[in-house]
Write an enzyme that holds these catalytic residues in place. Structure first.
Site, PDB file in Angstrom:
ATOM      1  N   PRO A 112      22.439  -4.529   2.928  1.00  0.00           N
ATOM      2  CA  PRO A 112      23.404  -3.981   3.891  1.00  0.00           C
ATOM      3  C   PRO A 112      22.775  -2.852   4.714  1.00  0.00           C
ATOM      4  CG  PRO A 112      24.385  -4.124   1.701  1.00  0.00           C
ATOM      5  CD  PRO A 112      22.928  -4.485   1.548  1.00  0.00           C
ATOM      6  N   LEU A 117      20.774   1.823   0.889  1.00  0.00           N
ATOM      7  CA  LEU A 117      19.927   0.902   0.120  1.00  0.00           C
ATOM      8  C   LEU A 117      18.550   0.697   0.762  1.00  0.00           C
ATOM      9  CD1 LEU A 117      22.411  -1.896  -1.061  1.00  0.00           C
ATOM     10  CD2 LEU A 117      21.758   0.205  -2.216  1.00  0.00           C
ATOM     11  N   GLY A 118      18.225   1.506   1.753  1.00  0.00           N
ATOM     12  CA  GLY A 118      16.860   1.462   2.294  1.00  0.00           C
ATOM     13  C   GLY A 118      16.559   0.225   3.133  1.00  0.00           C
ATOM     14  N   SER A 119      17.554  -0.265   3.884  1.00  0.00           N
ATOM     15  CA  SER A 119      17.334  -1.483   4.684  1.00  0.00           C
ATOM     16  C   SER A 119      16.264  -1.263   5.755  1.00  0.00           C
ATOM     17  CB  SER A 119      18.634  -1.937   5.337  1.00  0.00           C
ATOM     18  OG  SER A 119      19.149  -0.928   6.168  1.00  0.00           O
ATOM     19  N   SER A 120      16.322  -0.131   6.443  1.00  0.00           N
ATOM     20  CA  SER A 120      15.358   0.081   7.535  1.00  0.00           C
ATOM     21  C   SER A 120      13.941   0.222   6.984  1.00  0.00           C
ATOM     22  CB  SER A 120      15.739   1.301   8.373  1.00  0.00           C
ATOM     23  OG  SER A 120      15.858   2.428   7.556  1.00  0.00           O
ATOM     24  N   ALA A 121      13.814   0.910   5.842  1.00  0.00           N
ATOM     25  CA  ALA A 121      12.475   1.066   5.247  1.00  0.00           C
ATOM     26  C   ALA A 121      11.900  -0.290   4.875  1.00  0.00           C
ATOM     27  CB  ALA A 121      12.550   1.963   4.017  1.00  0.00           C
ATOM     28  N   ALA A 122      12.749  -1.165   4.311  1.00  0.00           N
ATOM     29  CA  ALA A 122      12.261  -2.491   3.902  1.00  0.00           C
ATOM     30  C   ALA A 122      11.793  -3.287   5.121  1.00  0.00           C
ATOM     31  CB  ALA A 122      13.358  -3.239   3.147  1.00  0.00           C
ATOM     32  N   ASP A 164      12.172   6.178   0.569  1.00  0.00           N
ATOM     33  CA  ASP A 164      12.500   4.764   0.819  1.00  0.00           C
ATOM     34  C   ASP A 164      11.259   3.920   1.080  1.00  0.00           C
ATOM     35  OD1 ASP A 164      14.958   5.992   0.951  1.00  0.00           O
ATOM     36  OD2 ASP A 164      15.686   4.729   2.583  1.00  0.00           O
TER      37      ASP A 164
HETATM   38  O1  PMV Z   1      20.912   6.993   2.836  1.00  0.00           O
HETATM   39  P1  PMV Z   1      19.445   6.943   2.631  1.00  0.00           P
HETATM   40  O2  PMV Z   1      19.024   5.838   1.720  1.00  0.00           O
HETATM   41  O3  PMV Z   1      18.651   7.002   3.899  1.00  0.00           O
HETATM   42  O4  PMV Z   1      19.046   8.247   1.793  1.00  0.00           O
HETATM   43  C1  PMV Z   1      19.153   9.546   2.308  1.00  0.00           C
HETATM   44  C2  PMV Z   1      18.612  10.452   1.265  1.00  0.00           C
HETATM   45  C3  PMV Z   1      18.667  11.932   1.595  1.00  0.00           C
HETATM   46  O5  PMV Z   1      18.089  12.596   0.469  1.00  0.00           O
HETATM   47  C4  PMV Z   1      20.086  12.402   1.753  1.00  0.00           C
HETATM   48  C5  PMV Z   1      17.885  12.275   2.849  1.00  0.00           C
HETATM   49  C6  PMV Z   1      16.394  12.044   2.728  1.00  0.00           C
HETATM   50  O6  PMV Z   1      15.774  11.790   3.781  1.00  0.00           O
HETATM   51  O7  PMV Z   1      15.843  12.162   1.631  1.00  0.00           O
END
Ligand code: PMV
Length: 338
Positions: A112, A117-122, A164
């Site tokens: 999603p 859940l790190g979609s953009s990083a993946a 991520d």
């Molecule tokens: O929502 P996500 O998966 O992008 O996580 C953000 C995590 C934070 O610690 C709130 C911000 C960060 O860049 O580490």
């Protein structure tokens, strides 16, 4: 044609506090983004995105995202897909020393969007890996993770931690503290994810915690306490058998730390009614523990439960749009076809 896929992640512990130098432990999950890269004879980049939890679309452009194509799809979707894919292509061109390389890129994702859940990083990790390999260059994992981090950093205006991208590249559980990133041993944790169908505004939520921390000593202490939870959790993980099914006792202890971590995140104002109600539904169903994952405000929770009870309970919980089991992805980015 080169096809690579990279996993999403959940935060076992430590989001938000990681922004202030505390450690965090994200863990990769078996929900992947798949990117196909086919070199072209010109310098154009054509992007086809499907299953990004939204309607698929196709755009073709040359140069950078400045040349915005005229397509009839919502702007955030175009920006999301183009911004990240464009940055990934830029990093791949630099890594392969091929500034004029063009590609046909296809993105498919089971993760999603913007939900913690790190979609953009993946997408970025799989994209850089596929595009560089398509040009005959194979990056080592540390360089790939670093380039993916730079791509995210650029698209997100400096609001990106290494968590991520490092986790998606390496797989398994990792420890992130500032610029220090290391894989850590972890048992086969039985993650269950609940998704409320929405997303939080990461920038706003991070800024909110920053303000509370400036204003109140006890908010600063709360952030430090999250760091203590992470360190305690790390010790538990390092005493466990890597890759094995964890003992109930370990799950109970990790779950207790997750519950505590959620409480502190909630105190810092980053939870939401939908997230709290999914967390409580999971606990009532017998999960060992449950917490929001990522920036909060909306999006996903993660619970620990080896049985089906939590997934079933979440699927009947008001405000939960989707519930699914997400096993630990021990393998990070991988080549599917080259
Ligand atoms: O929502 P996500 O998966 O992008 O996580 C953000 C995590 C934070 O610690 C709130 C911000 C960060 O860049 O580490």
């Amino acid at each position: 044609m080169t096809v690579c896929e990279a996993p999403g992640k959940v935060y076992l512990f430590g989001e938000h506090a990681v922004v202030y130098g505390e450690p965090a432990v994200p863990a990769a999950i078996e929900r992947r983004a798949t990117v196909t890269a086919e070199p072209r004879s010109d310098d154009h980049v054509r992007v086809e995105a499907e299953d990004l939890s939204l309607d698929g679309f196709t755009v073709e452009y040359s140069g950078g995202t400045g040349n915005r194509p005229d397509v009839d799809v919502p702007t955030p979707l175009v920006e999301a897909a183009m911004g990240y894919v464009d940055a990934a292509v830029r990093e791949a061109r630099a890594a392969a020393d091929a500034p004029d390389a063009g590609f046909d890129i296809t993105v498919e994702s089971e993760i999603p969007l913007g939900a913690g859940l790190g979609s953009s990083a993946a997408v970025v990790v799989a994209g850089i890996d596929a595009a560089t390999r398509a040009l005959g260059v194979q990056l080592d994992r540390r360089e790939l993770a670093d380039r993916a981090y730079r791509a995210e950093f650029e698209v997100q205006d400096g609001q990106a931690s290494r968590a991520d991208t490092f986790c998606s590249t390496m797989g398994g559980a990792v420890r992130v503290e500032g610029d220090d990133c290391e894989p850590i041993e972890a048992p086969n944790l039985p993650f269950v994810v609940g998704f409320d169908g929405g997303a939080g505004d990461t920038g706003e939520l991070v800024a909110g915690v920053g303000e509370l921390r400036e204003e109140y000593g006890f908010a600063a202490d709360t952030v430090e306490s999250i760091g203590d939870i992470v360190r305690t959790g790390e010790e538990l993980l390092s005493d466990s058998a890597p890759g094995a099914d964890p003992q109930r006792e370990l799950l109970a202890e990790l779950g207790e730390l997750m519950d505590f971590n959620h409480g502190l995140l909630s105190a810092l104002g980053v939870s939401a009614r939908s997230l709290d109600s999914m967390v409580w539904a999971a606990r009532d169903a017998g999960a060992h523990g449950a917490k929001l994952t990522g920036a909060g405000g909306g999006g996903c929770i993660v619970a620990l439960d080896a049985s089906d009870a939590t997934e079933t309970a979440l699927s009947f919980t008001q405000g939960c749009d989707e519930a699914f089991r997400a096993e630990l992805a021990t393998e990070g980015v991988r080549v599917v076809e080259s």
